[in-house]
Design an enzyme around this catalytic site. Structure first.
Site, mmCIF file in Angstrom:
data_model
loop_
_atom_site.group_PDB
_atom_site.id
_atom_site.type_symbol
_atom_site.label_atom_id
_atom_site.label_comp_id
_atom_site.label_asym_id
_atom_site.label_seq_id
_atom_site.Cartn_x
_atom_site.Cartn_y
_atom_site.Cartn_z
ATOM 1 N N CYS A 128 9.056 17.097 -8.329
ATOM 2 C CA CYS A 128 10.364 16.693 -7.695
ATOM 3 C C CYS A 128 9.839 15.771 -6.457
ATOM 4 O O CYS A 128 9.430 15.932 -5.833
ATOM 5 C CB CYS A 128 10.594 18.249 -6.685
ATOM 6 S SG CYS A 128 12.363 17.352 -5.909
ATOM 7 N N VAL A 129 9.915 14.645 -7.128
ATOM 8 C CA VAL A 129 9.785 13.390 -6.836
ATOM 9 C C VAL A 129 10.876 12.657 -7.154
ATOM 10 O O VAL A 129 11.346 12.583 -8.461
ATOM 11 C CB VAL A 129 8.620 13.359 -7.243
ATOM 12 C CG1 VAL A 129 7.848 12.515 -8.755
ATOM 13 C CG2 VAL A 129 7.518 11.846 -6.192
#
EC number: 2.3.2.23
Length: 223
Positions: free
Chosen positions: A95-96
């Site tokens: 998750c970025v």
């Protein structure tokens, strides 16, 4: 997972091939790319754990999957090596923001890989997929760092020796599968040196100084 090569326009395939070829020949520092000759949309990658972090000394396998709408839609990133990190989910999903709302078609694969490496240096507990790691990062950095180091030693230890590093990269080059997902192992006590560690150490020092000042005032009142 089925290949998306046949769903990509020829000019996009050429662009991807060109960038992947460049990345393979001239990769970013600490990153290696292993193209899948049968499926250009499935990129195998290794990232060395950055120095000064709990991941130092580790070699982390990951993959980038380019969807049929690439580059209009961002690729999906997954760690194949087990890692204790706020922004990595149980299935390895990363998750970025660059893989979500910050993505633009102009951003390339190199930018994505560099961003993921930076995530190992500066985790973001505000968008945690691993809530326990995010909580420990905010509340007890020493425990977080110990857990992260322990899993790095167990699952990412191939980087500790040159022979281990060569073996790991050879596995990827030959299309080896992802490492097995063992359950999280409780951490041990210990500190860490790095940007986040220094930040939390500074906060502790301030609290200790304030406590000493208060104790001194109380002692003076008793005189």
């Amino acid at each position: 997972m089925n290949s998306n090569v046949e769903n990509l326009p020829p000019h996009i395939i050429r662009l991807v091939y060109k960038e992947v070829t460049t990345l393979t020949a001239d990769p970013p520092d600490g990153i290696k790319v292993f193209p899948n000759e049968e499926d250009l949309t499935d990129l195998q990658v290794t990232i060395e754990g950055p120095e000064g972090t709990p991941y130092a000394g580790g070699l982390f396998r990951m993959k980038l999957l380019l969807g049929k709408d690439f580059p209009a839609s961002p690729p999906k990133g997954y760690f194949l090596t087990k890692i204790f990190h706020p922004n990595v989910g149980p299935n390895g999903e990363i998750c970025v923001n660059v893989l979500k709302r910050d993505w633009t078609a102009e951003l390339g694969i190199r930018h994505v890989l560099l961003t993921i490496k930076c995530l190992l240096i500066h985790p973001n507990p505000e968008s945690a997929l691993n809530e326990e790691a995010g909580r420990l990062l905010l509340e007890n950095y020493e425990e977080y760092a110990a857990r992260a180091r322990l899993l790095t030693e167990i699952h990412g230890g191939a980087c500790s020796t040159s022979s281990g590093r060569a073996e790991a990269t050879q596995d990827l080059a030959s299309g080896a599968s992802a490492s097995s997902a063992d359950p999280m192992i409780p951490g041990v006590l210990g500190g860490a040196e790095g940007p986040m560690a220094k930040k939390h150490a500074g906060e502790r020092d301030k609290k200790l100084a304030a406590k000493k000042k208060l104790d001194k005032k109380r002692a003076l009142r008793r005189l």
